[in-house]
Design a protein around this motif. Structure first.
Motif, mmCIF file in Angstrom:
data_model
loop_
_atom_site.group_PDB
_atom_site.id
_atom_site.type_symbol
_atom_site.label_atom_id
_atom_site.label_comp_id
_atom_site.label_asym_id
_atom_site.label_seq_id
_atom_site.Cartn_x
_atom_site.Cartn_y
_atom_site.Cartn_z
ATOM 1 N N ARG A 134 -17.869 1.995 -28.419
ATOM 2 C CA ARG A 134 -16.563 1.820 -27.982
ATOM 3 C C ARG A 134 -15.875 1.110 -28.929
ATOM 4 O O ARG A 134 -14.791 1.410 -29.161
ATOM 5 N N PHE B 253 -20.449 -8.175 -26.350
ATOM 6 C CA PHE B 253 -21.562 -7.780 -25.824
ATOM 7 C C PHE B 253 -21.635 -8.674 -24.595
ATOM 8 O O PHE B 253 -22.898 -8.178 -23.601
ATOM 9 N N ARG B 254 -20.881 -9.595 -24.212
ATOM 10 C CA ARG B 254 -21.161 -10.520 -23.034
ATOM 11 C C ARG B 254 -20.078 -10.067 -21.929
ATOM 12 O O ARG B 254 -19.991 -10.799 -20.831
ATOM 13 N N GLY C 129 -30.181 3.503 -25.183
ATOM 14 C CA GLY C 129 -29.526 3.817 -23.610
ATOM 15 C C GLY C 129 -29.000 2.443 -22.895
ATOM 16 O O GLY C 129 -28.581 2.406 -21.812
ATOM 17 N N THR C 130 -28.864 1.346 -23.854
ATOM 18 C CA THR C 130 -28.368 0.007 -23.227
ATOM 19 C C THR C 130 -26.807 -0.059 -23.074
ATOM 20 O O THR C 130 -26.083 0.667 -23.950
ATOM 21 N N SER C 131 -26.434 -1.054 -22.382
ATOM 22 C CA SER C 131 -24.934 -1.337 -22.294
ATOM 23 C C SER C 131 -24.392 -1.910 -23.799
ATOM 24 O O SER C 131 -23.280 -1.598 -23.976
ATOM 25 N N GLU C 132 -25.519 -2.640 -24.246
ATOM 26 C CA GLU C 132 -24.880 -3.072 -25.480
ATOM 27 C C GLU C 132 -24.624 -2.070 -26.675
ATOM 28 O O GLU C 132 -23.492 -2.368 -27.426
ATOM 29 N N PRO D 89 -25.870 -8.861 -29.363
ATOM 30 C CA PRO D 89 -26.875 -8.063 -28.547
ATOM 31 C C PRO D 89 -28.157 -8.578 -28.226
ATOM 32 O O PRO D 89 -29.124 -8.286 -28.966
ATOM 33 N N ARG E 111 -23.641 1.040 -26.076
ATOM 34 C CA ARG E 111 -22.282 1.752 -25.474
ATOM 35 C C ARG E 111 -21.240 0.849 -25.948
ATOM 36 O O ARG E 111 -20.188 1.443 -26.179
ATOM 37 N N GLU E 112 -21.349 -0.462 -25.785
ATOM 38 C CA GLU E 112 -20.255 -1.419 -25.980
ATOM 39 C C GLU E 112 -20.055 -1.271 -27.462
ATOM 40 O O GLU E 112 -18.768 -1.236 -27.807
ATOM 41 N N ASP F 11 -20.071 -7.741 -19.649
ATOM 42 C CA ASP F 11 -20.804 -7.360 -18.418
ATOM 43 C C ASP F 11 -21.584 -8.608 -17.711
ATOM 44 O O ASP F 11 -21.964 -8.522 -16.524
ATOM 45 N N GLU F 12 -21.291 -9.879 -18.455
ATOM 46 C CA GLU F 12 -22.227 -11.027 -17.952
ATOM 47 C C GLU F 12 -21.428 -11.492 -16.450
ATOM 48 O O GLU F 12 -20.464 -11.235 -16.192
#
Length: 258
Positions: A241, A251-252, A232-235, A197, A237-238, A254-255
């Protein structure tokens, strides 16, 4: 002609000082090439972890005393200090991969990195007293924090050379590995960091770098702000999940391609 090689693969950037005939000794040109490389990394989101090393069996033998210090000592050392600061503050984890000599500024350049992995033939030397010159490369900051002020004074007052095993034992570096394994070990560490992350790692790096200048209360307040951002980050949230689905986080995911 550049004195530094830069290679990119899967989010890992390998920066290699390429003056093997001079055991990668530092000149003004090397400083400028390294600054350019690291400043570009800082501006490139796809660069997620960094390896700093030297070509030809040495990390860096220090300043090249056969070269003139130009345009003058203060300007030169200011640029050296800027290089050290860029590496120290870079919002990416940086691993120094050290084989052979890491002497004088070369030793302290490695210590500007977040992690130091050395081969068994590596040797670290705070050789400034032998040259009749003062410390540089941030050593007056990093050495006491890594090994304590008494041991730091011993190393610098007596120009101590420290072999890799002792360097690991006293806490100067993170890990010693056989020369045949160092490439694989460092590549594995770097890839793990590149796949990690990035934002969270950058916040943790900054917090730890500032820890000795911070009160406990200030550290707690800073951590509260960092966590508020991180939640609040996508990291995050991932990671949530992945935990629920009993798998490793990606963590990558969404790259953007390339």
């Amino acid at each position: 002609m550049s004195t530094v090689l830069v290679e990119r693969s899967l989010g890992v950037v390998t920066v290699t000082i390429d003056r093997p005939k001079r055991r990668n000794a530092i000149t003004g040109a090397v400083v400028e090439d390294l600054l350019y490389a690291f400043e570009k990394i800082a501006r490139t989101p796809a660069d997620r972890a960094v390896i700093l090393t030297g070509a030809g069996g040495a990390f860096c033998s220090g300043m090249d005393l056969s070269e003139p210090v130009s345009p003058d000592p203060l300007t030169f050392m200011t640029r050296v200090g800027q290089l050290c600061t860029v590496i120290h503050d870079l919002p990416r984890p940086v691993i120094a991969k050290v084989s052979g000599a890491a002497m004088g500024f070369g030793c302290n350049l490695a210590l500007c990195c977040d992690l130091v992995v050395a081969s068994q033939d590596a040797i670290f030397g705070e050789i400034f007293a032998d040259r009749g010159i003062a410390l540089d490369g941030g050593a007056s900051w990093s050495l006491p924090r890594l090994i304590g002020i008494a041991k730091a004074k011993e190393l610098v007052f007596f120009s101590r050379r420290v072999e890799a095993d002792e360097a690991e034992r006293i806490g100067l570096i993170n890990r010693v590995v056989p020369a045949t394994e160092i490439d694989n070990v460092v590549a594995s560490w770097a890839q793990d960091l590149a796949d990690g992350p990035t934002l969270a790692l950058s916040m943790m790096k900054s917090a730890l770098n500032n820890s000795f200048e911070s009160s406990f209360k200030r550290a707690i307040d800073s951590e509260s702000l960092n966590q508020t951002v991180a939640f609040g980050t996508s990291e995050a949230r991932e990671a949530g999940r992945a935990f629920a689905q009993k798998r490793s986080p990606q963590f990558r995911a969404d790259e953007n391609p390339g």
